[in-house]
Enzyme design. Structure first.
Site, mmCIF file in Angstrom:
data_model
loop_
_atom_site.group_PDB
_atom_site.id
_atom_site.type_symbol
_atom_site.label_atom_id
_atom_site.label_comp_id
_atom_site.label_asym_id
_atom_site.label_seq_id
_atom_site.Cartn_x
_atom_site.Cartn_y
_atom_site.Cartn_z
ATOM 1 N N GLU A 176 4.531 10.536 -9.676
ATOM 2 C CA GLU A 176 3.722 9.356 -9.276
ATOM 3 C C GLU A 176 4.038 8.194 -9.854
ATOM 4 O O GLU A 176 3.817 7.273 -9.036
ATOM 5 C CB GLU A 176 2.080 9.935 -9.436
ATOM 6 C CG GLU A 176 1.905 11.342 -8.803
ATOM 7 C CD GLU A 176 1.845 11.470 -7.424
ATOM 8 O OE1 GLU A 176 2.112 10.439 -6.642
ATOM 9 O OE2 GLU A 176 1.918 12.458 -6.824
ATOM 10 N N ARG A 180 4.833 5.122 -6.953
ATOM 11 C CA ARG A 180 3.938 4.390 -6.876
ATOM 12 C C ARG A 180 4.044 3.034 -7.538
ATOM 13 O O ARG A 180 3.938 1.993 -7.137
ATOM 14 C CB ARG A 180 2.451 5.150 -7.115
ATOM 15 C CG ARG A 180 2.295 6.054 -6.374
ATOM 16 C CD ARG A 180 0.779 6.630 -6.364
ATOM 17 N NE ARG A 180 0.770 7.912 -5.655
ATOM 18 C CZ ARG A 180 -0.500 8.527 -5.200
ATOM 19 N NH1 ARG A 180 -1.454 7.742 -5.004
ATOM 20 N NH2 ARG A 180 -0.428 9.726 -4.794
ATOM 21 N N ASP A 309 9.558 18.217 0.032
ATOM 22 C CA ASP A 309 9.786 16.947 0.692
ATOM 23 C C ASP A 309 10.528 16.226 0.480
ATOM 24 O O ASP A 309 11.727 15.712 1.094
ATOM 25 C CB ASP A 309 8.348 16.530 1.389
ATOM 26 C CG ASP A 309 7.193 16.364 0.029
ATOM 27 O OD1 ASP A 309 7.815 16.372 -1.213
ATOM 28 O OD2 ASP A 309 6.237 16.086 0.320
ATOM 29 N N GLU A 441 1.903 10.725 6.645
ATOM 30 C CA GLU A 441 3.220 11.393 7.133
ATOM 31 C C GLU A 441 3.327 11.396 8.665
ATOM 32 O O GLU A 441 4.501 11.033 9.176
ATOM 33 C CB GLU A 441 3.639 12.811 6.516
ATOM 34 C CG GLU A 441 3.375 12.798 4.986
ATOM 35 C CD GLU A 441 2.246 12.575 4.340
ATOM 36 O OE1 GLU A 441 1.305 12.842 4.850
ATOM 37 O OE2 GLU A 441 2.358 12.477 3.096
HETATM 38 C C1 DMJ Z 1 2.393 10.165 -1.171
HETATM 39 O O1 DMJ Z 1 2.084 10.062 -2.525
HETATM 40 C C2 DMJ Z 1 3.887 9.993 -0.947
HETATM 41 O O2 DMJ Z 1 4.100 10.008 0.269
HETATM 42 C C3 DMJ Z 1 4.496 11.562 -1.183
HETATM 43 O O3 DMJ Z 1 5.903 11.743 -1.184
HETATM 44 C C4 DMJ Z 1 3.647 12.545 -0.745
HETATM 45 N N1 DMJ Z 1 2.269 12.604 -0.700
HETATM 46 C C5 DMJ Z 1 1.626 11.061 -0.757
HETATM 47 C C6 DMJ Z 1 1.102 11.231 0.718
HETATM 48 O O4 DMJ Z 1 0.637 12.186 1.424
#
Ligand code: DMJ
Length: 536
Positions: A176, A180, A309, A441
């Site tokens: 994270e 971010r 993902d 998404e």
């Molecule tokens: C975000 O923090 C990013 O896109 C991450 O890859 C997956 N989840 C969240 C948003 O849903």
């Protein structure tokens, strides 16, 4: 004789009582000592954190005085402005939503990670280590810049200089913080050319490095920024690291090496790739859990949603970001997608294409909101693949399925996960999967599909999402997640996720802009929608 026995018993009981009192007093004394020690440790930690903060500020200020070998010119955010009045109106609406979300955060939660838009106060999830580290500010920086919200961008910049401090005393998530904070700061640097952001990104990234000290080089999920001690989540398959987490560092780490000239970051990312290249992949699949000590898979589950993902996303994006030089990444992506298609992509009885969850050789007929980014990813990977049209079509089908999940809810917002059994397809089955937390998404795929195909339906679907967000999620001082998208009268979770500002609103704004604004030929979005420039 009776008296003698009673006396004897009395003195024994008394001795026992005295002994118990003594033990109790000792225990009190011990716990007082422990308490004092604990307080001392806490104070020491606070002192170290403060000292680190001051040292880092000094480093930052010194670095700003020196001429830098890596420079970028500020990006012109005026390009790509639409002329069509309908588009202008839609794009302005999204910009207004961003301003509203930002103003509420600024007024009630400045410096906290996120805003609670109904209770009008700050919020923090444990992924941020429970410290107030301004996640919304850093995540929003580049969206503010792109939207031309200059005053707000400058306020955010000031806060980054004066107050952004990751020396929290609790553990922080490597993933994270990377996507971010490091990603957000790097993108702010690439757009504005302001070295503050680059230097701050390095300071924060350096705090993550101790997590990589494992026998395989696969990092742990959590690291303590003060002590450098690292560990994995307790729930992750017997001490494993998570594929989507350690597999989504490559873009930021290769960019860090490019802008600082220090090879350490790219080396760490390449080490991870080496392990993944070598590990056995049954049916060509990568599993969600990998043990960082042994390099062996944990539970045999594979997913293009939660836990998997962005690993796949980063393979194709590493290739694009490198100007197609990173052919290893392209090969790994192509092989992974072939296996996903062969093992996990299904068509429902009603004709909807979906990516299921692979669990010990079976595919669960369920797709997560998180998986919906894959529509865009497949279309993005089409160019340079064996069959360009096939992957564009596959991306379009996945995106259509995700749109169906929105269409089936009375609020026109999709649930966290939706199934494909019975007659009600693309609908959440379990009550704990009916929530919507402002995730990006689905609109992310609309945006990519629009840029690649120019099919107007993606702009229409994007506008439906804007209206739904505005109508159902706009509350008090910002936007809130919804607990059940199937209830006509929504109940709220009272959290404005930082990714609403980083991703959801950015993708929607770009959807209604012309292609020149953050062109896909020139920029690659990290998994938190922070754009990095393609290397030429
Ligand atoms: C975000 O923090 C990013 O896109 C991450 O890859 C997956 N989840 C969240 C948003 O849903």
């Amino acid at each position: 004789m009776q008296d003698f026995n009673a006396n004897l018993r009395g003195s024994r009981e008394r001795r026992q009582m005295e002994q118990a009192i003594l033990e109790h007093e000792n225990a009190i004394k011990k716990s007082q000592v422990f308490l004092a020690m604990k307080q001392q440790i806490e104070q020491d930690k606070i002192a170290i954190a403060k000292q680190r903060q001051q040292e880092e500020k000094k480093v930052l200020m010194e670095a700003l005085k020196e001429p830098s070998s890596h420079t970028v010119s500020p990006y012109d955010f005026n390009r790509g402005a639409p002329k069509d009045p309908d588009l202008v109106m839609k794009r302005d609406k999204v910009r207004e939503m961003m301003k509203f979300a930002w103003d509420g955060y600024k007024k009630y939660a400045w410096g906290a990670n996120e805003l609670k838009p109904i209770s009008n106060k700050g919020h923090s999830a444990n992924i941020f280590g429970n410290a107030a580290t301004g996640a919304t500010i850093v995540d929003a920086l580049d969206t503010l810049y792109i939207m031309g919200l200059q005053e707000e961008f400058m306020d955010a910049r000031e806060w980054v200089i004066s107050s952004l401090d990751m020396n929290s005393r609790t553990d922080i998530s490597v993933f994270e913080v990377n996507i971010r904070f490091v990603g957000g700061l790097l993108a702010a640097y690439f757009l504005s050319g302001d070295h503050v952001f680059k230097n701050k990104a390095k300071i924060i990234a350096d705090k993550l490095l101790p997590a990589f000290n494992t026998p395989t080089g696969i990092p742990y999920a959590l690291v303590n920024p003060i002590s450098g001690k690292a560990r994995n989540w307790g729930w992750a398959s017997g001490g494993c690291s998570i594929l989507s987490e350690f597999g989504s560092l490559h873009l930021e780490f290769s960019m860090l090496t490019a802008v600082t000239g220090d090879p350490v970051y790219l080396d760490k990312a390449l080490k991870i790739r080496d392990v993944l290249k070598q590990v056995e992949k049954p049916n060509g699949l990568y599993f969600n859990y990998l043990n960082p000590k042994t390099g062996a898979w944990g539970q045999r589950h594979a997913s293009v949603g939660a836990l998997g993902d962005s690993f796949y996303e980063y393979l194709i994006k590493a290739w694009i970001l490198s100007g197609h030089a990173d052919t290893d990444a392209r090969k790994m992506y192509d092989e992974a997608v072939e296996s996903i298609e062969a093992n996990m992509i299904k068509v429902s009885a009603g004709g909807l294409t979906y990516i299921g969850e692979y669990k010990s050789s079976r595919v669960e007929p369920k797709m997560g909101h998180l998986t919906c980014f894959a529509g865009g990813m497949l279309a993005l990977g089409a160019k340079g693949s064996k069959d360009e049209q096939h992957y564009i079509d596959l991306g379009a089908e996945i995106t259509r399925t995700c749109h169906e999940s929105y269409k089936h809810s009375p609020l026109k917002l999709g649930p966290e996960a939706f199934g494909f059994t019975g007659s009600n397809e693309a609908v959440a089955v379990r009550s704990n999967e009916k929530y919507y937390i402002l995730r990006p998404e689905v609109v992310e795929s609309y945006f990519i599909m629009w840029r690649i195909t120019k099919d107007p339906k993606y702009r229409e679907w994007g506008w439906e999402a804007v209206q739904a967000l505005e109508k159902h999620c706009r509350v008090g001082s910002g936007f809130s997640g919804i607990k059940n998208v199937y209830e006509e009268k929504p109940t709220y979770d009272d959290v404005q996720q930082s990714f609403l500002l980083a991703e959801t609103l950015k993708y929607l704004y770009l959807l209604f802009s012309e292609d020149e604004l953050i062109s896909l030929d020139e920029w690659v979005f990290n998994t938190e929608a922070h754009p990095f420039p393609v290397s030429h």
